[in-house]
Scaffold this motif. Sequence first.
Motif, short mmCIF file in Angstrom:
data_model
loop_
_atom_site.label_atom_id
_atom_site.label_comp_id
_atom_site.label_asym_id
_atom_site.label_seq_id
_atom_site.Cartn_x
_atom_site.Cartn_y
_atom_site.Cartn_z
N ALA A 154 0.82 -1.21 0.00
CA ALA A 154 0.00 0.00 0.00
C ALA A 154 0.86 1.26 0.00
N GLY A 155 2.03 1.17 0.64
CA GLY A 155 2.94 2.32 0.68
C GLY A 155 3.51 2.68 -0.67
N ASN A 156 3.43 1.77 -1.64
CA ASN A 156 3.96 2.04 -2.98
C ASN A 156 2.87 2.56 -3.93
N LEU A 157 1.66 2.71 -3.44
CA LEU A 157 0.57 3.21 -4.27
C LEU A 157 0.60 4.73 -4.33
N SER A 158 0.02 5.27 -5.39
CA SER A 158 -0.13 6.71 -5.48
C SER A 158 -1.19 7.17 -4.47
N GLY A 159 -1.28 8.48 -4.26
CA GLY A 159 -2.27 8.99 -3.32
C GLY A 159 -3.68 8.59 -3.70
N GLY A 160 -3.99 8.68 -4.98
CA GLY A 160 -5.32 8.29 -5.43
C GLY A 160 -5.59 6.81 -5.25
N GLN A 161 -4.58 5.99 -5.53
CA GLN A 161 -4.74 4.55 -5.37
C GLN A 161 -4.93 4.17 -3.91
N VAL A 192 -7.95 14.04 -8.08
CA VAL A 192 -9.17 14.47 -7.38
C VAL A 192 -10.39 14.05 -8.19
N GLY A 193 -10.35 14.28 -9.50
CA GLY A 193 -11.46 13.89 -10.35
C GLY A 193 -11.73 12.40 -10.29
N GLU A 194 -10.68 11.60 -10.33
CA GLU A 194 -10.84 10.15 -10.26
C GLU A 194 -11.41 9.73 -8.92
N VAL A 200 -18.89 8.57 -6.54
CA VAL A 200 -20.15 8.38 -7.26
C VAL A 200 -20.43 6.89 -7.48
N ARG A 201 -19.40 6.13 -7.81
CA ARG A 201 -19.60 4.68 -8.00
C ARG A 201 -20.07 4.02 -6.71
N VAL A 202 -19.53 4.49 -5.60
CA VAL A 202 -19.94 3.95 -4.31
C VAL A 202 -21.43 4.21 -4.08
N ARG A 203 -21.87 5.43 -4.34
CA ARG A 203 -23.28 5.76 -4.18
C ARG A 203 -24.15 4.93 -5.12
N GLU A 204 -23.68 4.76 -6.35
CA GLU A 204 -24.44 3.97 -7.33
C GLU A 204 -24.55 2.50 -6.92
N ALA A 205 -23.63 2.06 -6.06
CA ALA A 205 -23.68 0.69 -5.55
C ALA A 205 -24.66 0.56 -4.39
N ALA A 219 -16.59 18.78 -4.78
CA ALA A 219 -17.65 18.20 -3.98
C ALA A 219 -19.03 18.57 -4.52
N LEU A 220 -19.21 19.83 -4.89
CA LEU A 220 -20.51 20.27 -5.41
C LEU A 220 -20.86 19.56 -6.72
#
Length: 257
Positions: A154-161, A192-194, A200-205, A219-220
């Motif tokens: 996990a420490g080798n992942l990017s911030g987004g990952q 940030v966009g990703e 949104v995918r979480v909400r759609e689930a 956020a808006l």
Amino acid sequence: MNAHAAAPPPASALDDPRDHALAVAGLRAGYGRGGDIVCGIDMIQKPETIVTVIGPNGSGKSSFIKTLAGLLPARAGRIEVTGRDITALSPARRVAAGLAYVPQEANVFASLTIAENLKLATEFIRGRAGVGPGQRERVLALFPELGQRPKTLAGNLSGGQRQMLAFACALLANPEVLLLDEPSAGLSPKIVGETMEAVVRVREAGVTVLLVEQNVAAALAIADEVVVLVAGRLSLRAKAGDVKQADLAGLFFGKEA
């Protein structure tokens, strides 16, 4: 701007779980012997919605979400998830009751692999329906890159990952409500966009999301509703599409919308 200050939720609404995924009434909290940081917040959130909480620095946003998660004890008030009063429960028992929390920092174990983080996420959960191989499969379908790299630290992942991994770990508990504390902090605009797309995918689930966020524009763009906190109080609640960033400076400094 077509916005309104939120009225306290009526007692009847708190008694009917069909009306809300998350309900908060008269919530007060603070640190040590100091005064209240969270000052009597009332809020009801409908199922499968995204509500974003914004406000100036020091407005009590993080204290509010930590109180919901059980990391900061409530001094007064009530918190419900799908009609169940969780106010007196420990953070771990709140997870079992359907409330998951992703903190802003230290939200994954950097020295463990993706697979080990995912395994640990539900190691100590008992009695929560839907936790198991089926939920793991659904979560990895939301974040397929994680399933493709199980042995990566996990420490080798990017911030987004890392944020995706943190989301996945929280979702393995099959929550009704997911609390996110500034998931875009420190990320590049592209990431940030990703990250917001992942929310949104979480909400759609089928998960209800309460999002505390400093990146107001991001956020808006994804929220159904926005809540503005000022000095620990809920000063405004409105549909996200009705709130313009140009109006927020006035709101943050206590002017009427």
